[in-house]
Motif scaffolding. Structure first.
Motif, short mmCIF file in Angstrom:
data_model
loop_
_atom_site.label_atom_id
_atom_site.label_comp_id
_atom_site.label_asym_id
_atom_site.label_seq_id
_atom_site.Cartn_x
_atom_site.Cartn_y
_atom_site.Cartn_z
N MET A 1 0.84 -1.33 -0.08
CA MET A 1 -0.13 0.10 -0.10
C MET A 1 0.83 1.29 0.08
O MET A 1 1.90 1.30 0.63
CB MET A 1 -0.91 -0.12 1.23
N GLU A 2 0.67 2.29 -0.96
CA GLU A 2 1.39 3.42 -0.91
C GLU A 2 0.96 4.51 0.11
O GLU A 2 -0.24 4.52 0.41
CB GLU A 2 1.16 4.11 -2.35
N GLU A 3 2.06 5.20 0.52
CA GLU A 3 1.66 6.22 1.39
C GLU A 3 0.94 7.47 1.03
O GLU A 3 1.18 7.73 -0.17
CB GLU A 3 3.16 6.69 2.07
N LEU A 4 -0.06 7.75 1.64
CA LEU A 4 -1.12 8.87 1.15
C LEU A 4 -0.36 10.08 1.48
O LEU A 4 0.04 10.47 2.65
CB LEU A 4 -2.34 8.90 2.06
N VAL A 5 0.06 11.01 0.58
CA VAL A 5 0.83 12.32 0.63
C VAL A 5 -0.44 13.36 0.51
O VAL A 5 -0.81 13.70 -0.85
CB VAL A 5 1.95 12.36 -0.49
N LEU A 6 -0.58 14.06 1.28
CA LEU A 6 -1.77 15.08 1.18
C LEU A 6 -0.91 16.30 0.45
O LEU A 6 0.32 16.73 0.58
CB LEU A 6 -1.76 15.61 2.74
#
Length: 131
Positions: A1-6
């Motif tokens: 799962m890829e990191e969510l970058v705001l």
């Protein structure tokens, strides 16, 4: 799962400004056709309604308005998933009609979360688009 970058606030601002300028041009043309004074209260409310519809439809359909497309940011659910029209309408309402309060409450009440109040109410975030 890829990191969510705001998305950064500055990117969100530029996307918002692009959208407002584009819809402002559309509204200017419509106000001439409808013979409505664009700078009076009724004109400002009609522009807000136009922006609300614009953001609700585009961001509900694909998560992006034209401004967001240009800046490679997208409105998504809290885990990066696509949102629907209901969530899009809730978060769009804040920026179309109540932006100063929406933004200030978000900045001070949800520090570090990069969410406006209506993002929080709609359980949405604005993230960088994964290309």
């Amino acid at each position: 799962m890829e990191e969510l970058v705001l998305a950064r606030w500055v990117d969100r601002f530029w996307a918002w400004l692009i959208d407002v300028l584009l819809m402002g041009l559309v509204w200017h043309r419509l106000s001439i056709l409808l013979r409505v004074e664009a700078v009076h209260l009724e004109g400002v409310l009609m522009l807000s309604c136009l922006l609300f519809l614009y953001w609700t439809v585009l961001e509900g359909y694909r998560g992006q308005s034209l401004g967001k497309m240009l800046l490679n940011i997208v409105v998504a659910g809290p885990y990066g998933e696509a949102i629907g029209y209901r969530d899009s309408a809730v978060q769009s309402f804040g920026k179309a009609f109540l932006l100063p309060a929406d933004l200030l409450i978000g900045l001070f009440a949800f520090r570090g979360g990069r969410q406006r109040l209506f993002n929080r109410l709609s359980d949405t975030v604005v993230r960088e688009q994964i290309l």
